[in-house]
Design a protein around this motif. Structure first.
Motif, PDB file in Angstrom:
ATOM      1  N   ALA A 150      47.592  34.087  54.998  1.00  0.00           N
ATOM      2  CA  ALA A 150      47.620  35.541  54.476  1.00  0.00           C
ATOM      3  C   ALA A 150      45.782  35.775  54.621  1.00  0.00           C
ATOM      4  N   ALA A 151      45.844  36.772  55.130  1.00  0.00           N
ATOM      5  CA  ALA A 151      44.188  37.893  54.172  1.00  0.00           C
ATOM      6  C   ALA A 151      44.243  38.556  53.853  1.00  0.00           C
ATOM      7  N   VAL A 152      43.371  38.572  53.128  1.00  0.00           N
ATOM      8  CA  VAL A 152      42.882  39.428  52.333  1.00  0.00           C
ATOM      9  C   VAL A 152      41.616  40.070  51.854  1.00  0.00           C
ATOM     10  N   VAL A 153      41.743  41.796  51.832  1.00  0.00           N
ATOM     11  CA  VAL A 153      41.088  42.981  52.198  1.00  0.00           C
ATOM     12  C   VAL A 153      40.892  43.432  50.865  1.00  0.00           C
ATOM     13  N   VAL A 154      39.172  43.290  50.545  1.00  0.00           N
ATOM     14  CA  VAL A 154      38.338  43.811  48.960  1.00  0.00           C
ATOM     15  C   VAL A 154      37.543  44.986  49.687  1.00  0.00           C
ATOM     16  N   PRO A 155      37.735  46.412  49.420  1.00  0.00           N
ATOM     17  CA  PRO A 155      36.523  47.080  49.470  1.00  0.00           C
ATOM     18  C   PRO A 155      36.207  47.365  48.116  1.00  0.00           C
ATOM     19  N   TYR A 156      35.238  47.403  47.762  1.00  0.00           N
ATOM     20  CA  TYR A 156      34.833  48.249  46.937  1.00  0.00           C
ATOM     21  C   TYR A 156      33.059  49.051  46.526  1.00  0.00           C
ATOM     22  N   GLU A 157      32.599  49.141  45.556  1.00  0.00           N
ATOM     23  CA  GLU A 157      31.454  50.134  45.404  1.00  0.00           C
ATOM     24  C   GLU A 157      29.741  49.404  45.466  1.00  0.00           C
ATOM     25  N   GLU A 158      29.941  48.893  44.475  1.00  0.00           N
ATOM     26  CA  GLU A 158      28.970  48.121  44.068  1.00  0.00           C
ATOM     27  C   GLU A 158      28.217  47.773  45.164  1.00  0.00           C
ATOM     28  N   ASP A 159      26.420  47.050  44.957  1.00  0.00           N
ATOM     29  CA  ASP A 159      25.989  46.688  45.764  1.00  0.00           C
ATOM     30  C   ASP A 159      25.510  44.272  45.839  1.00  0.00           C
ATOM     31  N   ASP A 160      26.574  44.343  44.942  1.00  0.00           N
ATOM     32  CA  ASP A 160      26.499  43.194  44.551  1.00  0.00           C
ATOM     33  C   ASP A 160      27.981  41.786  44.416  1.00  0.00           C
ATOM     34  N   PRO A 161      27.884  41.142  45.701  1.00  0.00           N
ATOM     35  CA  PRO A 161      29.135  40.377  45.650  1.00  0.00           C
ATOM     36  C   PRO A 161      29.590  39.855  44.478  1.00  0.00           C
ATOM     37  N   ALA A 162      29.285  39.731  43.109  1.00  0.00           N
ATOM     38  CA  ALA A 162      29.708  39.099  42.571  1.00  0.00           C
ATOM     39  C   ALA A 162      30.629  40.334  41.786  1.00  0.00           C
ATOM     40  N   THR A 163      30.940  41.308  41.933  1.00  0.00           N
ATOM     41  CA  THR A 163      31.543  42.186  41.707  1.00  0.00           C
ATOM     42  C   THR A 163      32.924  41.668  42.490  1.00  0.00           C
ATOM     43  N   ALA A 164      33.141  41.574  43.455  1.00  0.00           N
ATOM     44  CA  ALA A 164      34.396  41.486  44.446  1.00  0.00           C
ATOM     45  C   ALA A 164      34.982  39.663  43.730  1.00  0.00           C
ATOM     46  N   ALA A 165      33.939  38.823  43.605  1.00  0.00           N
ATOM     47  CA  ALA A 165      34.365  37.392  43.382  1.00  0.00           C
ATOM     48  C   ALA A 165      35.283  37.116  42.880  1.00  0.00           C
ATOM     49  N   PRO A 166      35.613  37.784  41.149  1.00  0.00           N
ATOM     50  CA  PRO A 166      36.439  37.758  40.938  1.00  0.00           C
ATOM     51  C   PRO A 166      38.236  38.025  41.411  1.00  0.00           C
ATOM     52  N   VAL A 167      38.220  39.218  42.384  1.00  0.00           N
ATOM     53  CA  VAL A 167      39.500  39.516  43.468  1.00  0.00           C
ATOM     54  C   VAL A 167      39.969  38.824  43.599  1.00  0.00           C
ATOM     55  N   VAL A 168      38.712  37.656  44.964  1.00  0.00           N
ATOM     56  CA  VAL A 168      39.033  37.580  46.106  1.00  0.00           C
ATOM     57  C   VAL A 168      39.616  35.662  45.332  1.00  0.00           C
ATOM     58  N   GLU A 169      38.972  35.711  44.129  1.00  0.00           N
ATOM     59  CA  GLU A 169      39.451  33.688  43.993  1.00  0.00           C
ATOM     60  C   GLU A 169      40.809  34.197  43.131  1.00  0.00           C
ATOM     61  N   PHE A 170      40.986  35.447  42.507  1.00  0.00           N
ATOM     62  CA  PHE A 170      42.385  36.089  42.123  1.00  0.00           C
ATOM     63  C   PHE A 170      43.778  35.788  43.468  1.00  0.00           C
ATOM     64  N   PHE A 171      42.861  35.979  44.101  1.00  0.00           N
ATOM     65  CA  PHE A 171      43.871  36.140  45.417  1.00  0.00           C
ATOM     66  C   PHE A 171      43.845  34.771  46.306  1.00  0.00           C
ATOM     67  N   ALA A 172      42.856  33.785  46.231  1.00  0.00           N
ATOM     68  CA  ALA A 172      42.992  32.327  46.537  1.00  0.00           C
ATOM     69  C   ALA A 172      43.566  32.095  45.823  1.00  0.00           C
ATOM     70  N   ARG A 173      42.942  31.802  44.627  1.00  0.00           N
ATOM     71  CA  ARG A 173      44.112  30.404  43.717  1.00  0.00           C
ATOM     72  C   ARG A 173      45.264  30.701  44.163  1.00  0.00           C
ATOM     73  N   SER A 174      46.221  32.243  43.554  1.00  0.00           N
ATOM     74  CA  SER A 174      47.333  32.331  43.475  1.00  0.00           C
ATOM     75  C   SER A 174      48.140  32.061  45.078  1.00  0.00           C
ATOM     76  N   LEU A 175      47.309  32.579  46.281  1.00  0.00           N
ATOM     77  CA  LEU A 175      48.027  32.095  47.027  1.00  0.00           C
ATOM     78  C   LEU A 175      47.903  30.609  47.453  1.00  0.00           C
ATOM     79  N   HIS A 176      47.044  29.753  47.080  1.00  0.00           N
ATOM     80  CA  HIS A 176      47.065  28.021  45.956  1.00  0.00           C
ATOM     81  C   HIS A 176      47.977  27.460  46.410  1.00  0.00           C
ATOM     82  N   TYR A 177      48.204  27.589  45.174  1.00  0.00           N
ATOM     83  CA  TYR A 177      49.201  27.859  43.657  1.00  0.00           C
ATOM     84  C   TYR A 177      50.606  27.878  44.895  1.00  0.00           C
TER      85      TYR A 177
END
Ligand SMILES: Cc1cc2nc3c(=O)[nH]c(=O)nc-3n(C[C@H](O)[C@H](O)[C@H](O)COP(=O)(O)O)c2cc1C
Length: 198
Positions: free
Chosen positions: A118-145
């Motif tokens: 799977a590939a994951v796509v996450v656009p967002y408005e702010e300029d801080d990568p920490a904003t998207a990190a929880p969403v990427v983590e959500f996908f990463a852990r769910s896919l791993h599970y």
């Protein structure tokens, strides 16, 4: 021929998520795959009740559009999952969809997804990568599970306007390349274009 299923979890057609998912699918087709795109906003996907009827082989009692998606996921070789950041989380559309993937958390159904990429796509408005990190983590852990492989991510910050990612040729090119590698099975660098603002 490999099949790649794109799932757009933004309610906006023609938005940044849609464009990035489409670019990945362009790359997948260039690598010889057939592709299909599903817009969650156009479907009826009700919330998971946690009844676990799916684990008992009864099928999901919801009888909504997720039943067709279960078949499409089973038929696909790889998935592209896209959501914008909404309040530091995936959209409700994407969360509701992923909740229903509990269907695969049993011996009976897990084989429909295990080992798939799977590939994951996450656009967002702010300029801080920490904003998207929880969403990427959500996908990463769910896919791993689910014993799936997170093959790569397209995480693009600074996306304030609808379609703004069209101005980011680098992100679009990287997305096409990700689509190719998703099909070819080439080695992918995680977060290869988690660019944020430049
Ligand atoms: C309800 C809502 C919540 C949002 N929350 C955030 C947020 O927490 N952080 C952020 O950076 N962008 C946030 N955004 C902006 C979107 O992530 C951004 O505009 C994105 O590019 C939209 O993608 P789309 O065009 O595919 O819909 C939010 C947008 C909406 C409509």
């Amino acid at each position: 021929m490999k099949r790649v299923l794109g799932i757009v979890g933004s309610p906006r057609r023609g938005g940044n998520t849609d464009i990035l998912v489409a670019s990945i699918l362009d790359g997948a087709r260039a690598a010889g795959a057939s592709t299909e795109t599903v817009f969650l906003g156009g479907l009826t996907i009700r919330e998971c009740d946690g009844c676990h009827a799916c684990w008992r082989g009864a099928g999901c009692p919801k009888q909504d559009d997720m039943n067709g998606l279960y078949r499409a996921i089973a038929a696909a070789d790889a998935l592209v999952l896209g959501t914008p950041v909404y309040w530091y989380a995936p959209t409700a559309l994407m969360k509701g969809f992923v909740d229903r993937l509990v269907f695969y958390n049993c011996d009976r159904n897990r084989g429909d997804v295990s080992g798939k990429r799977a590939a994951v796509v996450v656009p967002y408005e702010e300029d801080d990568p920490a904003t998207a990190a929880p969403v990427v983590e959500f996908f990463a852990r769910s896919l791993h599970y689910l014993e799936m492989e997170l093959a790569g991510t397209a995480v693009v910050g600074g996306m304030a306007r609808k379609g703004q990612v069209l101005e980011r040729e680098d992100a679009l090119q990287s997305a096409v390349e990700l689509g190719r590698k998703l099909v070819d099975g080439g080695r992918l660098r995680e977060g290869q274009f988690s660019t944020g603002m430049e």
